[in-house]
Motif scaffolding. Sequence first.
Motif, PDB file in Angstrom:
ATOM      1  N   GLY A   8       3.474  28.035   3.652  1.00 40.52           N
ATOM      2  CA  GLY A   8       2.047  28.082   3.973  1.00 40.52           C
ATOM      3  C   GLY A   8       1.255  27.060   3.195  1.00 40.52           C
ATOM      4  O   GLY A   8       0.100  27.288   2.838  1.00 40.52           O
ATOM      5  N   GLU A   9       1.868  25.898   2.958  1.00 41.29           N
ATOM      6  CA  GLU A   9       1.244  24.861   2.140  1.00 41.29           C
ATOM      7  C   GLU A   9       1.319  23.496   2.822  1.00 41.29           C
ATOM      8  O   GLU A   9       2.249  23.226   3.583  1.00 41.29           O
ATOM      9  CB  GLU A   9       1.934  24.758   0.781  1.00 41.29           C
ATOM     10  N   GLU A  10       0.342  22.664   2.504  1.00 45.00           N
ATOM     11  CA  GLU A  10       0.391  21.277   2.947  1.00 45.00           C
ATOM     12  C   GLU A  10       1.401  20.515   2.092  1.00 45.00           C
ATOM     13  O   GLU A  10       1.454  20.676   0.874  1.00 45.00           O
ATOM     14  CB  GLU A  10      -0.983  20.620   2.800  1.00 45.00           C
ATOM     15  N   THR A  11       2.215  19.703   2.758  1.00 45.90           N
ATOM     16  CA  THR A  11       3.143  18.813   2.069  1.00 45.90           C
ATOM     17  C   THR A  11       2.717  17.381   2.346  1.00 45.90           C
ATOM     18  O   THR A  11       2.468  17.017   3.498  1.00 45.90           O
ATOM     19  CB  THR A  11       4.581  19.020   2.570  1.00 45.90           C
ATOM     20  N   TRP A  12       2.633  16.586   1.286  1.00 47.23           N
ATOM     21  CA  TRP A  12       2.256  15.183   1.442  1.00 47.23           C
ATOM     22  C   TRP A  12       3.486  14.309   1.267  1.00 47.23           C
ATOM     23  O   TRP A  12       4.076  14.273   0.189  1.00 47.23           O
ATOM     24  CB  TRP A  12       1.186  14.799   0.418  1.00 47.23           C
ATOM     25  N   ALA A  22       0.831  -1.205   0.000  1.00 48.99           N
ATOM     26  CA  ALA A  22       0.000   0.000   0.000  1.00 48.99           C
ATOM     27  C   ALA A  22       0.865   1.253   0.000  1.00 48.99           C
ATOM     28  O   ALA A  22       1.938   1.290   0.583  1.00 48.99           O
ATOM     29  CB  ALA A  22      -0.913   0.001   1.219  1.00 48.99           C
ATOM     30  N   ASP A  23       0.366   2.288  -0.658  1.00 46.78           N
ATOM     31  CA  ASP A  23       1.015   3.587  -0.602  1.00 46.78           C
ATOM     32  C   ASP A  23       0.423   4.370   0.571  1.00 46.78           C
ATOM     33  O   ASP A  23      -0.571   3.959   1.171  1.00 46.78           O
ATOM     34  CB  ASP A  23       0.821   4.350  -1.913  1.00 46.78           C
ATOM     35  N   MET A  24       1.031   5.507   0.871  1.00 46.51           N
ATOM     36  CA  MET A  24       0.532   6.319   1.976  1.00 46.51           C
ATOM     37  C   MET A  24       0.687   7.800   1.653  1.00 46.51           C
ATOM     38  O   MET A  24       1.457   8.196   0.763  1.00 46.51           O
ATOM     39  CB  MET A  24       1.278   6.001   3.273  1.00 46.51           C
ATOM     40  N   ARG A  25      -0.040   8.596   2.400  1.00 46.37           N
ATOM     41  CA  ARG A  25       0.127  10.045   2.409  1.00 46.37           C
ATOM     42  C   ARG A  25       0.121  10.483   3.871  1.00 46.37           C
ATOM     43  O   ARG A  25      -0.820  10.199   4.604  1.00 46.37           O
ATOM     44  CB  ARG A  25      -1.011  10.765   1.672  1.00 46.37           C
ATOM     45  N   ILE A  26       1.198  11.148   4.283  1.00 43.52           N
ATOM     46  CA  ILE A  26       1.258  11.753   5.610  1.00 43.52           C
ATOM     47  C   ILE A  26       1.358  13.257   5.399  1.00 43.52           C
ATOM     48  O   ILE A  26       2.276  13.742   4.728  1.00 43.52           O
ATOM     49  CB  ILE A  26       2.462  11.230   6.416  1.00 43.52           C
ATOM     50  N   GLY A  27       0.408  13.994   5.952  1.00 42.69           N
ATOM     51  CA  GLY A  27       0.333  15.427   5.698  1.00 42.69           C
ATOM     52  C   GLY A  27       0.995  16.248   6.780  1.00 42.69           C
ATOM     53  O   GLY A  27       0.827  15.993   7.972  1.00 42.69           O
TER      54      GLY A  27
END
Length: 277
Positions: A110-114, A98-103
């Motif tokens: 001032g941005e979200e990084t995944w 499985a892949d993942m995204r951690i935010g």
Amino acid sequence: MRASVSAPVVQLLLREGIAFPLVCGISAGSSHTVNYLARQPDRAKHSFVEFGADPKIGSPATWLRGRGLFDSEYIYMHTSGPGQALPIDFVTFQANPADMRIGSFDIDAGEETWFTKADIHTLRDLLSRVRASSSMPMLMPPVEIDGRFYLDGALGPSGGIPLDAAQAAGFKRFFVVLTRERSYVKGPEVPRQLATAWWRKHPAVGEALNSRPTVYNAMREQIFELEQAGQALVFAPNTKPPATSNTTNVATLQACYDAGLAQAEAELPRWKQWLNL
């Protein structure tokens, strides 16, 4: 620590062999993401229940020393190796298809990084990104990764519920795990002027703190609309959890866990039906 109510969800998914191709998490949800991908149901509980008794977890004294009300350096960087308090099965984590995204929130941009599995080459890579995702502003210090500084991903445009990451990856159906009851509506957590003044050198953080209630509430509305349309299955506590994000009393955390376990066990048949299992 309110994630003690959702730890049983991780455990039941693992017990039943339910696998998802993409797992997304922010803040405490990033720890659940790792526990799920590393297939460690016991760690899912210990991280949010028994670990509350660890005397090194943090205190007002560690906050005054700049290490955070929760000592994030200790919690995330010195507990997860072999022989430590909460060892991670990094081999199993890496092998999980499985892949993942951690935010996490880049405080200058001032941005979200995944962060994805492609960013993870060592255990330290993983720990630093979970730490960054979980570092609550004003209560824990920013985390440096490759010259950038990050705070809790809940400051991003999803408000802490990473539905947008799964949508961006092309998914149309979502298994959503919340730690707030369905009737919950978030209000301001920090006075606007305090947030702005505290983060005057990083104004994006102050702006994100001030707008978070609106963003978070809107995301929850979107999720419940998807649920009504049959595109989401939502686990949300039936009642207000007895633990808060800052609770360390093990008895309270255990009560929170027990409530979550009873609810998850009762809802499991519905999960299987929705997942066509």
